[in-house]
Enzyme design. Structure first.
Site, PDB file in Angstrom:
ATOM      1  N   TRP A 165      43.001  59.585  57.756  1.00  0.00           N
ATOM      2  CA  TRP A 165      43.914  59.124  56.710  1.00  0.00           C
ATOM      3  C   TRP A 165      45.375  59.139  57.137  1.00  0.00           C
ATOM      4  CZ3 TRP A 165      47.036  63.257  56.320  1.00  0.00           C
ATOM      5  CH2 TRP A 165      46.489  64.509  56.569  1.00  0.00           C
ATOM      6  N   LYS A 189      34.469  52.616  58.929  1.00  0.00           N
ATOM      7  CA  LYS A 189      34.468  53.525  57.779  1.00  0.00           C
ATOM      8  C   LYS A 189      35.850  54.171  57.721  1.00  0.00           C
ATOM      9  CE  LYS A 189      34.098  57.318  56.251  1.00  0.00           C
ATOM     10  NZ  LYS A 189      35.118  57.984  55.389  1.00  0.00           N
ATOM     11  N   PRO A 190      36.734  53.675  56.814  1.00  0.00           N
ATOM     12  CA  PRO A 190      38.041  54.321  56.691  1.00  0.00           C
ATOM     13  C   PRO A 190      37.906  55.639  55.947  1.00  0.00           C
ATOM     14  CG  PRO A 190      37.833  52.536  55.090  1.00  0.00           C
ATOM     15  CD  PRO A 190      36.550  52.562  55.868  1.00  0.00           C
ATOM     16  N   SER A 191      38.958  56.453  56.005  1.00  0.00           N
ATOM     17  CA  SER A 191      38.955  57.691  55.224  1.00  0.00           C
ATOM     18  C   SER A 191      38.949  57.355  53.742  1.00  0.00           C
ATOM     19  CB  SER A 191      40.197  58.510  55.563  1.00  0.00           C
ATOM     20  OG  SER A 191      40.392  59.497  54.579  1.00  0.00           O
ATOM     21  N   GLU A 192      38.354  58.234  52.955  1.00  0.00           N
ATOM     22  CA  GLU A 192      38.345  58.009  51.495  1.00  0.00           C
ATOM     23  C   GLU A 192      39.765  58.066  50.926  1.00  0.00           C
ATOM     24  OE1 GLU A 192      36.670  61.546  49.327  1.00  0.00           O
ATOM     25  OE2 GLU A 192      36.881  62.431  51.311  1.00  0.00           O
ATOM     26  N   LEU A 258      24.391  57.769  72.797  1.00  0.00           N
ATOM     27  CA  LEU A 258      25.338  56.738  72.363  1.00  0.00           C
ATOM     28  C   LEU A 258      26.667  56.923  73.076  1.00  0.00           C
ATOM     29  CD1 LEU A 258      24.916  56.629  68.477  1.00  0.00           C
ATOM     30  CD2 LEU A 258      24.118  54.961  70.158  1.00  0.00           C
ATOM     31  N   GLU A 263      38.958  60.748  69.495  1.00  0.00           N
ATOM     32  CA  GLU A 263      40.383  61.117  69.479  1.00  0.00           C
ATOM     33  C   GLU A 263      40.518  62.222  68.446  1.00  0.00           C
ATOM     34  OE1 GLU A 263      42.606  60.082  71.439  1.00  0.00           O
ATOM     35  OE2 GLU A 263      41.860  58.197  72.235  1.00  0.00           O
ATOM     36  N   CYS A 297      48.622  63.671  65.027  1.00  0.00           N
ATOM     37  CA  CYS A 297      47.948  64.333  66.141  1.00  0.00           C
ATOM     38  C   CYS A 297      48.943  64.561  67.269  1.00  0.00           C
ATOM     39  CB  CYS A 297      46.791  63.481  66.624  1.00  0.00           C
ATOM     40  SG  CYS A 297      47.311  61.821  67.058  1.00  0.00           S
ATOM     41  N   GLU A 399      45.960  73.860  64.560  1.00  0.00           N
ATOM     42  CA  GLU A 399      46.601  72.619  64.132  1.00  0.00           C
ATOM     43  C   GLU A 399      46.826  72.690  62.618  1.00  0.00           C
ATOM     44  OE1 GLU A 399      44.292  68.961  63.910  1.00  0.00           O
ATOM     45  OE2 GLU A 399      45.923  67.912  64.900  1.00  0.00           O
ATOM     46  N   LYS A 469      40.340  68.355  76.927  1.00  0.00           N
ATOM     47  CA  LYS A 469      39.870  69.581  76.255  1.00  0.00           C
ATOM     48  C   LYS A 469      39.415  69.247  74.820  1.00  0.00           C
ATOM     49  CE  LYS A 469      43.384  72.451  77.214  1.00  0.00           C
ATOM     50  NZ  LYS A 469      44.124  73.685  77.564  1.00  0.00           N
ATOM     51  N   GLY A 472      39.588  65.552  72.771  1.00  0.00           N
ATOM     52  CA  GLY A 472      38.743  64.366  72.766  1.00  0.00           C
ATOM     53  C   GLY A 472      38.301  63.838  74.107  1.00  0.00           C
TER      54      GLY A 472
HETATM   55  P1  NDP Z   1      38.251  64.343  59.459  1.00  0.00           P
HETATM   56  O1  NDP Z   1      37.535  64.726  60.700  1.00  0.00           O
HETATM   57  O2  NDP Z   1      38.055  65.157  58.253  1.00  0.00           O
HETATM   58  O3  NDP Z   1      37.824  62.857  59.018  1.00  0.00           O
HETATM   59  C1  NDP Z   1      37.952  61.743  59.886  1.00  0.00           C
HETATM   60  C2  NDP Z   1      37.040  60.635  59.393  1.00  0.00           C
HETATM   61  O4  NDP Z   1      35.683  61.055  59.529  1.00  0.00           O
HETATM   62  C3  NDP Z   1      37.230  60.286  57.909  1.00  0.00           C
HETATM   63  O5  NDP Z   1      36.993  58.904  57.740  1.00  0.00           O
HETATM   64  C4  NDP Z   1      36.144  61.121  57.260  1.00  0.00           C
HETATM   65  O6  NDP Z   1      35.794  60.650  55.992  1.00  0.00           O
HETATM   66  C5  NDP Z   1      35.016  60.951  58.271  1.00  0.00           C
HETATM   67  N1  NDP Z   1      33.993  61.983  58.234  1.00  0.00           N
HETATM   68  C6  NDP Z   1      34.044  63.219  57.668  1.00  0.00           C
HETATM   69  N2  NDP Z   1      32.880  63.883  57.912  1.00  0.00           N
HETATM   70  C7  NDP Z   1      32.093  63.044  58.646  1.00  0.00           C
HETATM   71  C8  NDP Z   1      30.786  63.141  59.229  1.00  0.00           C
HETATM   72  N3  NDP Z   1      30.038  64.248  59.126  1.00  0.00           N
HETATM   73  N4  NDP Z   1      30.318  62.101  59.941  1.00  0.00           N
HETATM   74  C9  NDP Z   1      31.062  60.979  60.096  1.00  0.00           C
HETATM   75  N5  NDP Z   1      32.286  60.812  59.563  1.00  0.00           N
HETATM   76  C10 NDP Z   1      32.805  61.838  58.856  1.00  0.00           C
HETATM   77  O7  NDP Z   1      39.765  64.203  59.855  1.00  0.00           O
HETATM   78  P2  NDP Z   1      40.967  63.830  58.914  1.00  0.00           P
HETATM   79  O8  NDP Z   1      40.714  62.533  58.223  1.00  0.00           O
HETATM   80  O9  NDP Z   1      41.299  65.018  58.109  1.00  0.00           O
HETATM   81  O10 NDP Z   1      42.131  63.529  59.983  1.00  0.00           O
HETATM   82  C11 NDP Z   1      42.952  64.503  60.490  1.00  0.00           C
HETATM   83  C12 NDP Z   1      42.530  64.866  61.890  1.00  0.00           C
HETATM   84  O11 NDP Z   1      42.555  63.723  62.727  1.00  0.00           O
HETATM   85  C13 NDP Z   1      43.468  65.861  62.531  1.00  0.00           C
HETATM   86  O12 NDP Z   1      42.763  66.897  63.142  1.00  0.00           O
HETATM   87  C14 NDP Z   1      44.183  65.052  63.614  1.00  0.00           C
HETATM   88  O13 NDP Z   1      44.642  65.755  64.712  1.00  0.00           O
HETATM   89  C15 NDP Z   1      43.161  64.046  63.972  1.00  0.00           C
HETATM   90  N6  NDP Z   1      43.825  62.891  64.532  1.00  0.00           N
HETATM   91  C16 NDP Z   1      43.708  62.629  65.863  1.00  0.00           C
HETATM   92  C17 NDP Z   1      44.390  61.586  66.440  1.00  0.00           C
HETATM   93  C18 NDP Z   1      44.247  61.263  67.890  1.00  0.00           C
HETATM   94  O14 NDP Z   1      44.588  60.150  68.285  1.00  0.00           O
HETATM   95  N7  NDP Z   1      43.772  62.163  68.721  1.00  0.00           N
HETATM   96  C19 NDP Z   1      45.272  60.745  65.659  1.00  0.00           C
HETATM   97  C20 NDP Z   1      45.335  61.117  64.277  1.00  0.00           C
HETATM   98  C21 NDP Z   1      44.612  62.147  63.742  1.00  0.00           C
HETATM   99  P3  NDP Z   1      36.613  61.170  54.701  1.00  0.00           P
HETATM  100  O15 NDP Z   1      38.028  61.373  55.082  1.00  0.00           O
HETATM  101  O16 NDP Z   1      36.482  60.053  53.767  1.00  0.00           O
HETATM  102  O17 NDP Z   1      35.949  62.443  54.303  1.00  0.00           O
END
Ligand code: NDP
Length: 496
Positions: A165, A189-192, A258, A263, A297, A399, A469, A472
């Site tokens: 998100w 699948k975008p974030s909710e 797969l 990231e 991130c 974090e 590490k 990702g």
């Molecule tokens: P989450 O891991 O909670 O969620 C990421 C996505 O995965 C959302 O769309 C979420 O859905 C979905 N999701 C949740 N559970 C599952 C599951 N079991 N299987 C498949 N998909 C699932 O992360 P956040 O959205 O809270 O994002 C913040 C995190 O992202 C931070 O840790 C940040 O560091 C990292 N990030 C990394 C970046 C990079 O480039 N390395 C860049 C930006 C962020 P829903 O949200 O709808 O629950």
């Protein structure tokens, strides 16, 4: 007569009762169950819009549509795919303000930052459209006599793209455009928290000429993402999100061999050596913890400062940080918006409480919500710094994903590199120094996918980005990204 007692709605162009559809194949649809959830504006606490909750059946239909479309999309000339991405880039440009405002409404990112993001979206579409036209393999003279060999790079198949998100459009574009340029089809699948801006981006894709089924968007929360990961019809998972969810996805992907690009989280170290240009360094330290309200991130959330300049740097930060403007993210003068959701606000303020319990020294900031002068709405947290001499401090190790920095004092280069590398994360790191030899030495030794020297948060669509590490696997953007969405096939010819 109009009601003059109510302030005008901030997003007058959006009907807050609108039911948005998700995209499966050629159809914009509601969930088969009829279930929906609501979006939430983190600035004024208002709910708006109804968005479908895709079930496992809906996800299966989306994957089937992507599978059907793969047969043609993977075979059409690269020139035709490139043309669609170019038109899409143009439409992003024409609709950039709508895209930017939608995302501000969803996650409270500032409009100023969003205008930059939509500019880079356009560049990403254009860049991968051009890369699609480049060489797709190589000719190799093998060691065996009377043989010729060459490689071709072929699309992998159906890509499952799952986005977070905090920067939903930018991070999705890093998956979407290389995947499609290489001839794959995709289910997103975008974030909710941020589904609507993604749906709008998809609508522009169809207008640009994407054939039905090449791009599908299923909305919902974690279970929808899990159903997509477990779908037997996918061939690759491209995920940005937390390290903990990334680990679950990696395990499930491994059982089926797969391909994955992951990231994940970060805890970037910004190192200020004694010879740093302190004007530039301190300005960068501030943006390192405040950009995206710290929900990034690539946040520079560990500030490593050499002992000889420590007091001066802290004095400067005590002046600079209170000048960062907190306010309505729609105002171009705001540098910090609210945290994106209630859970995120609770998480970040929980860390402020923890910082006190741990006994870290508060250097600047520390206020939240209505404790901040002028703030009457929204889930705001002031940019905050703690001195964290204890290496076990959770403020220093974990974090936080908010505008909170851990300051650490060091005495020499070895110690700075050791502290920077003590984190399990390895996404971004940076340093401020005028010593070129030290910059080269330290850049080699830092365990990080990206190292910035005398700059911070420098990005370009043609330079790879990704972590090592616990941050990702794989690289996004840059030429490497196209390789992440293709398989190498070696073809041999035995000569008569
Ligand atoms: P989450 O891991 O909670 O969620 C990421 C996505 O995965 C959302 O769309 C979420 O859905 C979905 N999701 C949740 N559970 C599952 C599951 N079991 N299987 C498949 N998909 C699932 O992360 P956040 O959205 O809270 O994002 C913040 C995190 O992202 C931070 O840790 C940040 O560091 C990292 N990030 C990394 C970046 C990079 O480039 N390395 C860049 C930006 C962020 P829903 O949200 O709808 O629950």
């Amino acid at each position: 007569m109009t009601d003059t007692t109510k302030p005008p709605r901030r997003f007058a162009e959006i009907d807050p009762e609108q039911c948005f559809d998700m995209l499966i194949g050629e159809s914009w649809v509601q969930a088969s169950s009829g279930e929906t959830f609501r979006c939430f504006d983190p600035y004024d606490d208002e709910e708006w819009g109804h968005v479908p909750v895709a079930s496992a059946d809906d996800v299966a239909h989306a994957v089937a549509a992507a599978r059907d479309a793969f047969a043609t999309w993977s075979r059409i000339p690269a020139l035709a795919r490139s043309a669609v991405l170019s038109r899409w880039a143009q439409l992003i440009d024409e609709n950039s303000e709508t895209l930017a405002r939608l995302q501000v409404h969803e996650n409270g990112k500032t409009i100023t930052e969003m205008r930059a993001v939509t500019g880079s979206l356009r560049q990403t579409a254009d860049y991968f459209g051009h890369l699609a036209l480049g060489p797709i393999g190589s000719t190799i003279e093998p060691f065996m006599p009377n043989h010729e060999a060459w490689t071709v790079r072929q699309p992998i198949g159906v890509v499952a793209a799952i986005a977070p998100w905090n920067n939903p459009l930018g991070l999705l574009s890093w998956k979407l455009f290389p995947a499609l340029a290489a001839g794959n089809t995709i289910v997103v699948k975008p974030s909710e928290v941020t589904p609507v801006s993604t749906l709008f981006l998809a609508k522009l894709g169809l207008e640009a000429g994407l054939p039905a089924g090449v791009l599908n968007v299923v909305t919902g929360a974690g279970p929808t993402g899990a159903a997509l990961v477990d779908s037997p019809g996918i061939d690759k998972i491209a995920f940005t999100g937390s390290t903990s969810t990334g680990a679950v996805i990696a395990q499930r992907a491994a059982a089926r061999f797969l391909r994955t690009t992951l990231e994940l989280g970060g805890k970037g170290a910004q190192i200020v050596f004694a010879d740093a240009d302190l004007d530039r360094a301190t300005a960068s330290l501030v943006t390192g913890i405040t950009a995206g309200t710290g929900q990034a991130c690539n946040a520079g959330s560990r500030l490593l400062v050499h002992g000889s300049v420590y007091d001066e740097v802290i004095d400067r930060l005590r002046t600079l940080i209170p000048e960062v403007r907190i306010g309505d993210p729609l105002e171009p003068t705001s540098a910090i918006g609210p945290l994106a959701s209630r859970p995120q606000y609770e998480k970040v303020t929980g860390y402020l409480d923890l910082a006190e319990e741990e006994g870290n020294e508060l250097l600047v900031g520390g206020r939240r919500g209505e404790q901040i002068s002028g703030v009457t709405t929204g889930r705001f947290v002031e940019p905050t710094l703690y001195a964290t001499p204890d290496s076990q401090s959770r403020i220093r190790r974990e974090e936080i994903f908010g505008p909170v920095g851990a300051v650490i004092r060091f005495d020499d280069e070895d110690e700075a590199v050791r502290i920077a590398n003590e984190s399990p994360y390895g996404l971004v790191a940076g340093m401020w120094t005028k010593d070129v030899s030290r910059a080269h030495r330290a850049a080699k030794r830092l365990e990080s996918g990206v190292v910035w020297i005398n700059t911070w948060r420098a990005f370009s669509t043609n330079v790879p980005f990704g972590g090592v590490k616990h941050s990702g696997i794989g690289r996004e953007i840059g030429p490497d990204a196209l390789l992440e969405y293709t398989e190498t096939k070696s073809v041999w010819l035995g000569l008569d």
